[in-house]
Design an enzyme around this catalytic site. Sequence first.
Site, PDB file in Angstrom:
ATOM      1  N   GLY A  53       0.866  -1.400  -0.081  1.00  0.00           N
ATOM      2  CA  GLY A  53      -0.237  -0.029   0.004  1.00  0.00           C
ATOM      3  C   GLY A  53       0.812   1.252  -0.064  1.00  0.00           C
ATOM      4  O   GLY A  53       2.165   1.221  -0.083  1.00  0.00           O
ATOM      5  N   TRP A  54       0.282   2.479  -0.013  1.00  0.00           N
ATOM      6  CA  TRP A  54       1.100   3.519  -0.091  1.00  0.00           C
ATOM      7  C   TRP A  54       1.984   3.806   0.923  1.00  0.00           C
ATOM      8  O   TRP A  54       2.999   4.212   0.672  1.00  0.00           O
ATOM      9  CB  TRP A  54      -0.125   4.647  -0.226  1.00  0.00           C
ATOM     10  CG  TRP A  54       0.378   6.268  -0.365  1.00  0.00           C
ATOM     11  CD1 TRP A  54       0.682   6.994   0.606  1.00  0.00           C
ATOM     12  CD2 TRP A  54       1.053   6.624  -1.400  1.00  0.00           C
ATOM     13  NE1 TRP A  54       1.218   8.473   0.074  1.00  0.00           N
ATOM     14  CE2 TRP A  54       1.530   7.942  -1.116  1.00  0.00           C
ATOM     15  CE3 TRP A  54       1.222   6.151  -2.647  1.00  0.00           C
ATOM     16  CZ2 TRP A  54       2.174   8.991  -2.060  1.00  0.00           C
ATOM     17  CZ3 TRP A  54       1.829   7.128  -3.494  1.00  0.00           C
ATOM     18  CH2 TRP A  54       2.441   8.355  -3.308  1.00  0.00           C
ATOM     19  N   TYR A  86      -7.848   5.546 -10.728  1.00  0.00           N
ATOM     20  CA  TYR A  86      -8.354   6.714 -10.063  1.00  0.00           C
ATOM     21  C   TYR A  86      -7.360   7.407  -9.378  1.00  0.00           C
ATOM     22  O   TYR A  86      -5.969   7.177  -9.614  1.00  0.00           O
ATOM     23  CB  TYR A  86      -9.328   6.060  -8.650  1.00  0.00           C
ATOM     24  CG  TYR A  86      -8.849   4.878  -8.018  1.00  0.00           C
ATOM     25  CD1 TYR A  86      -7.686   4.953  -7.110  1.00  0.00           C
ATOM     26  CD2 TYR A  86      -9.135   3.492  -8.264  1.00  0.00           C
ATOM     27  CE1 TYR A  86      -7.589   3.801  -6.547  1.00  0.00           C
ATOM     28  CE2 TYR A  86      -8.947   2.367  -7.806  1.00  0.00           C
ATOM     29  CZ  TYR A  86      -7.912   2.525  -6.905  1.00  0.00           C
ATOM     30  OH  TYR A  86      -7.221   1.617  -5.950  1.00  0.00           O
ATOM     31  N   GLU A 120       3.938   0.608  -4.666  1.00  0.00           N
ATOM     32  CA  GLU A 120       3.565   1.783  -5.105  1.00  0.00           C
ATOM     33  C   GLU A 120       4.826   2.763  -5.056  1.00  0.00           C
ATOM     34  O   GLU A 120       5.068   3.598  -4.093  1.00  0.00           O
ATOM     35  CB  GLU A 120       2.333   2.395  -4.498  1.00  0.00           C
ATOM     36  CG  GLU A 120       1.137   1.818  -4.711  1.00  0.00           C
ATOM     37  CD  GLU A 120      -0.053   2.365  -3.949  1.00  0.00           C
ATOM     38  OE1 GLU A 120       0.065   3.859  -3.957  1.00  0.00           O
ATOM     39  OE2 GLU A 120      -1.244   1.720  -3.677  1.00  0.00           O
ATOM     40  N   ASP A 152      -2.013 -10.572  -2.457  1.00  0.00           N
ATOM     41  CA  ASP A 152      -1.958  -9.438  -3.219  1.00  0.00           C
ATOM     42  C   ASP A 152      -0.708  -8.323  -2.943  1.00  0.00           C
ATOM     43  O   ASP A 152      -0.611  -8.335  -1.722  1.00  0.00           O
ATOM     44  CB  ASP A 152      -3.332  -8.800  -3.172  1.00  0.00           C
ATOM     45  CG  ASP A 152      -3.249  -7.557  -3.929  1.00  0.00           C
ATOM     46  OD1 ASP A 152      -3.284  -7.456  -5.269  1.00  0.00           O
ATOM     47  OD2 ASP A 152      -3.467  -6.313  -3.479  1.00  0.00           O
ATOM     48  N   ASP A 175       0.989  -4.951  -3.486  1.00  0.00           N
ATOM     49  CA  ASP A 175       0.484  -3.471  -3.775  1.00  0.00           C
ATOM     50  C   ASP A 175       1.794  -2.584  -3.674  1.00  0.00           C
ATOM     51  O   ASP A 175       1.993  -1.930  -2.454  1.00  0.00           O
ATOM     52  CB  ASP A 175      -0.701  -2.953  -2.816  1.00  0.00           C
ATOM     53  CG  ASP A 175      -1.284  -1.530  -3.221  1.00  0.00           C
ATOM     54  OD1 ASP A 175      -0.298  -1.008  -4.136  1.00  0.00           O
ATOM     55  OD2 ASP A 175      -2.179  -1.087  -2.771  1.00  0.00           O
TER      56      ASP A 175
END
Length: 609
Positions: A341-342, A451, A383, A379, A381
């Site tokens: 995640g971020w 998005y 970034e 998963d 993510d």
Amino acid sequence: MRFRQRATAGLATLLLPLAGLVGLASPAHAADSATATYAKTQDWGTGFEGKWTVKNTGTTAISSWTIQWDFPSGTSVTSAWDADVTNSGNHWTAKNKSWNGTLAAGASVSFGFNGSGSGSPSNCTLNGGSCDGGTTVPGDSAPSAPGTPTASSITDTSVKLSWSAATDDKGVKNYDVLRGGNKVATVTTTSYTDTGLTAGTDYSYTVQARDTADQTGPVSGSVAVHTTGGTTDPPPTGGKNVKLGYFTEWGIYGRNYNVKNLVTSGSAAKITHINYAFGNVTNGQCAIGDSYADYDKAFTADQSVSGVADTWDQPLRGNFNQLRQLKAKYPNIKVLWSFGGWTWSGGFAQAAANPTAFANSCYNLVEDPRWADVFDGIDIDWEYPNACGLSCDSSGAAAYKNLMQALRAKFGSNNLVTAATTADGTSGGKIDAADYAGASQYVDWYNVMSYDFFGAFNAQGPTAPHSPLTSYSGIPTPGFTTADAIAKFKSKGVPASKLLIGIGFYGRGWTGVTQSAPGGTATGPAAGTYEQGIEDYKVLKTSCPSTGLVAGTAYAYCGNNWWSYDTPATIGTKMSWAKSQGLGGAFFWEFSGDTSNGELVSAINSGLS
């Protein structure tokens, strides 16, 4: 995926001290063998983005470069990248970095900056001489962006492209035609027929102009092309029909959104997969994100999926136990544990240094006997691989493929291995930074984060939809659209069936806006419940109802606030588009932004059915 905070998908700028710095070294060469040209690449009224390009027009190498120019009072540089920029009053100086000062004969280099005000540079010098190698200052301006190409006469192996002309103060010489970001032709007219294509294949085209000084201007918007023929037409949603939502571990706190809410909203009956966000990535390993929320918190009977309260001595509590109960009630749902995640993507650089060890650590955590039955895969993510997000990664284009290969080898064919990816469809952008095509053979699908393209992280605007499906006239950054991202992934060889379209269950907004149409200026982010500039759909649908549509999504102007977000109607449009593209389905961030009766999840389910 998002929040706890989010930055722009475009270039991250380095804020520099711009006054009172030490002087720069003397230039190495006069400018009679080099030129410096200036272009304003973006303008949002109260500010702009500028770019200088230095080109060695001589026959010998240049070892360093220094550009100096004057701005009128009220215009200044606020941040810059790829050069050291200083000033003394209205006089500005830019000097090369240690790594981009040497220019071979015929070579060029660019640096950019953000500015405030509206003035243009004057009295430009390059290494002490005129910026255009002659007597004119501040040099020849770069051409404008041509119009977005249109495609016609599409066959199995060819397509005709046409576009409106660019403008230039001294004349346009020709146009570069780019396929998937790579130049395939240079033409003197405003049309080109590309041949030798593959039947039944997706391509993406842009064009950029060159002026008489051989300067290139901004790249146009992109057009997606699917050649005719091929073995069969793409199946609707690639045969997967994935309907996936992210459930955040922290949602059980301030948002008071529990796994049970998936049942009471009706959403659990309309999805196929859940990504549980997030596990941490640290010390080169997968790690627990929030142990209390994950497996320790005791839920009361009214909070529990089963309707039975947790006890102090049961082996597993928390969200993991609630997900186990949900799967018992809805056995078709698969659950994946999402890592990174971020906020936690900074750990992937160390993980990529030893992908086998990383994969082993993830497998051991996901398959821990206490909760192994809860999860059906992993998963990732990240970034962003080989690019910048909250932090920057330089592990190389191959690191991503190596990481996914190691995960697939460890998790095997009976577990799902998926990943969230950038949706930066610009030429040379984040999709180009890593080997997503090579890695795709090891993943079940990519969640394309279509998005957060635009938002109040650019506090003064321009206002723009954060999740445009297609390009539109006035879009701040051509290539920041869902269609551009999907077309680029396809052109690189990622199967359409392994791409999921992304939907945000929230809006992004500005305040201090005086016009209802997109493209207005603002004074800052609009107020949000949990974060400035962001608000859940369930709030916005009544507090600031939609007033218009642009590029396949909705926007709303209320008071002096301007928001963009998806509605059930725009989601329906996007789902139809996803099916027409043969995509594998859709995913969304995240459940708690929906209404209590799950109307956005219903729109996804209906649109893909």
